[in-house]
Design an enzyme around this catalytic site. Sequence first.
Site, short mmCIF file in Angstrom:
data_model
loop_
_atom_site.label_atom_id
_atom_site.label_comp_id
_atom_site.label_asym_id
_atom_site.label_seq_id
_atom_site.Cartn_x
_atom_site.Cartn_y
_atom_site.Cartn_z
N ARG A 28 22.74 16.17 18.81
CA ARG A 28 21.87 17.28 18.40
C ARG A 28 22.31 18.63 18.96
O ARG A 28 21.75 19.67 18.62
CB ARG A 28 20.44 17.00 18.84
CG ARG A 28 19.87 15.74 18.29
CD ARG A 28 18.48 15.52 18.82
NE ARG A 28 17.56 16.54 18.33
CZ ARG A 28 16.91 16.47 17.19
NH1 ARG A 28 17.07 15.43 16.40
NH2 ARG A 28 16.09 17.43 16.82
N TRP A 74 21.91 23.28 21.72
CA TRP A 74 22.70 23.95 20.68
C TRP A 74 22.17 25.37 20.66
O TRP A 74 21.02 25.61 20.31
CB TRP A 74 22.48 23.26 19.34
CG TRP A 74 23.36 23.78 18.25
CD1 TRP A 74 24.65 23.41 17.98
CD2 TRP A 74 23.02 24.76 17.26
NE1 TRP A 74 25.13 24.11 16.89
CE2 TRP A 74 24.15 24.93 16.43
CE3 TRP A 74 21.87 25.51 16.99
CZ2 TRP A 74 24.16 25.82 15.36
CZ3 TRP A 74 21.89 26.39 15.93
CH2 TRP A 74 23.04 26.54 15.12
N ASN A 100 13.07 22.77 22.18
CA ASN A 100 13.92 22.72 20.98
C ASN A 100 13.19 23.54 19.92
O ASN A 100 12.03 23.27 19.63
CB ASN A 100 14.07 21.27 20.53
CG ASN A 100 14.69 21.15 19.15
OD1 ASN A 100 15.50 21.99 18.76
ND2 ASN A 100 14.32 20.12 18.42
N GLY A 101 13.87 24.54 19.36
CA GLY A 101 13.24 25.38 18.34
C GLY A 101 13.50 26.84 18.62
O GLY A 101 14.42 27.19 19.37
N GLU A 476 34.71 20.79 8.55
CA GLU A 476 33.90 20.47 9.71
C GLU A 476 34.69 19.87 10.85
O GLU A 476 34.51 20.25 12.00
CB GLU A 476 32.84 19.42 9.33
CG GLU A 476 31.61 19.91 8.71
CD GLU A 476 30.59 18.78 8.57
OE1 GLU A 476 30.86 17.82 7.82
OE2 GLU A 476 29.54 18.86 9.21
C1 AGP Z 1 27.33 17.18 7.07
O1 AGP Z 1 28.50 16.61 7.53
C2 AGP Z 1 26.72 18.16 7.97
N1 AGP Z 1 26.51 17.68 9.26
C3 AGP Z 1 25.60 18.99 7.38
O2 AGP Z 1 26.10 19.69 6.28
C4 AGP Z 1 24.32 18.24 6.96
O3 AGP Z 1 24.57 17.47 5.82
C5 AGP Z 1 23.20 19.25 6.69
O4 AGP Z 1 22.94 19.95 7.86
C6 AGP Z 1 21.95 18.62 6.16
O5 AGP Z 1 21.43 17.68 7.05
P1 AGP Z 1 20.28 16.69 6.64
O6 AGP Z 1 20.83 15.77 5.62
O7 AGP Z 1 19.90 16.01 7.91
O8 AGP Z 1 19.16 17.51 6.07
#
Ligand code: AGP
Length: 596
Positions: A28, A74, A100-101, A476
């Site tokens: 995360r 993050w 978180n937020g 990525e």
């Molecule tokens: C995909 O490899 C990424 N980590 C990212 O694009 C991800 O798909 C996006 O953040 C959406 O996440 P979710 O499916 O948990 O909503």
Amino acid sequence: MCGIIGCVGRGDETLDTLVHGLSKLEYRGYDSAGVAMASGGVDLCKTAGKIEDLRDALSSVSLSGSVGIGHTRWSTHGPPTNANAHPHQDCTGDVAVVHNGIIENYQSLRDELVSAGHTFTSDTDTEVVPHLIEDELADGAAPEAAVRSAISRLEGSYAIATVIAGTEAVFAARHDSPLVLGLTEGATFLASDVPAFRDFTDQVIYLDDGEFARLDADGWAVSTLDGSPVEKEVNVVEWDPEETGKSGYDHYMLKEIHEQPRALRQCLRGRVDEMAGTVDIEDLGDLSPTGVQFVACGTSYHAALYGAQLFREAGIPAQAFLASEYATAVPPIGDALVVGVTQSGETADTLSALREARKRGARTMAVTNVVGSTAARECDHAFYIRAGPEIGVAASKTFSTQLAALNLLMLGMTNEEGAREVIAALRELPGNVQRILDESNAEAVAETYRDADSYFFIGRGYQFPVALEGALKMKEITYKHAEGFASGELKHGPLALVTENTPVFAVVTGDGEQARKTVGNVKEVEARDAPVVAITDGQSDVGRYADHVLELPETHPRAAAVLANTHLQLLSYHTAALLGRNIDKPRNLAKSVTVE
Ligand code: AGP
């Protein structure tokens, strides 16, 4: 974004429990990490860097206490420094907070607190919270009341946990960021996600927005922020803790790529009747929408593009929107269904689009992997992709199962002609994916093009989202430039970028008109000296123009999309491995993006 954990009742094991939990939440966020433990006072250790850096930092300090909290970050406000790492403290050092937020009104709160004489030591929005608690305590409030009162002043999104010197309890609250309690005899946990404590228990309680939790030696209590008790349902987590280990693979991503046959079987299990040519999603009720709008981000958006095409082919108007752009989209018409495709069920942009859809009067559905996630709980319907836990930041098995699940959803909601063929292809999918995993030459292709300047991916129809996904995965985890295009678009501009050092990966299946046109586009790049890699079932003559071929078995084009994507996952994975990248934790990214 960010993972938080808290625990009570683990005695001498408290610190180890916190650090172990953080290691499970590192997907995360991994900019910085820290822990705080409380007994008579509050002991704290935090550092910029990963959980390993925190372990190093902990080796030279001694922390004591029987209740504790932890955080892996993050960054949103302020760079990833020691000072900005959580937990954050008040001026006295008696209060420690993890969050978180994003606290949207932090600047005005900070100005007010600074004017009142508080000293801030970080750039974060979070630090206002311990100082607000400090003021409440100074005014004579009891610890729990002080925390409730401080939290009631926050605007924005938060999952917050706090410990206070002299209080053998952890207090927590949530608004728009996930928080789940884990229950055992004698010990209670809280965390942003279940893997943090899954080694200790499968009994969980999902907190809802506006709820407050107290964890202490007597167990747990959940109430509203203003103190009214809330009855909570205890859920049992069905997956095994071993599923969150690496099982001998070098990376979670590789393990998760290899788990796809099993994940697909789980997704299909009990939902298809091959003999009858039907799909059973009766538990969702009678949906029959007049139209479908999909909202999603990143990889899930690519699945949504694929899903919209499925519904259009079945005669139901359907569009896919980037969730962050949905507010400006045409409102749902008639009895429309708005479907959020979200692996985590916690992506802030997607949750916000789904809430907007509800405001506009639409019914909503979450297509998600996580039971109990915010999307699953807030939507009128939840359809689970059943991929099992995915830890690698780059989505892999969840994309494949999203595609399979969207086929099931469409077939379950419509009387599409040709359902029998699609079902047969879905049934064959796990075995066909396994064949690709066993036989793909993607690693050799990765070796050939590891030094390319840029990578282009093209495809039409169902293979267009696959091209987009191939490029996203490459970006990525390799940090190399990559773009995905609808094959026909290349000649409208991007062709100017094509050189002998820009390999073009063309997904071509079948021998119909779409395949013939994409072969034409392949010839255009080949004439400009670009190396061509064809991902193909061999039904067209694309192989004649390709330098390399990644082979697919002949199958339905919808299933071929999953197979082609498997080759492309392996291609990105091996390219990233050859370049020595941090595959499971790419820089600047996090698994679950809980800010807009
Ligand atoms: C995909 O490899 C990424 N980590 C990212 O694009 C991800 O798909 C996006 O953040 C959406 O996440 P979710 O499916 O948990 O909503």
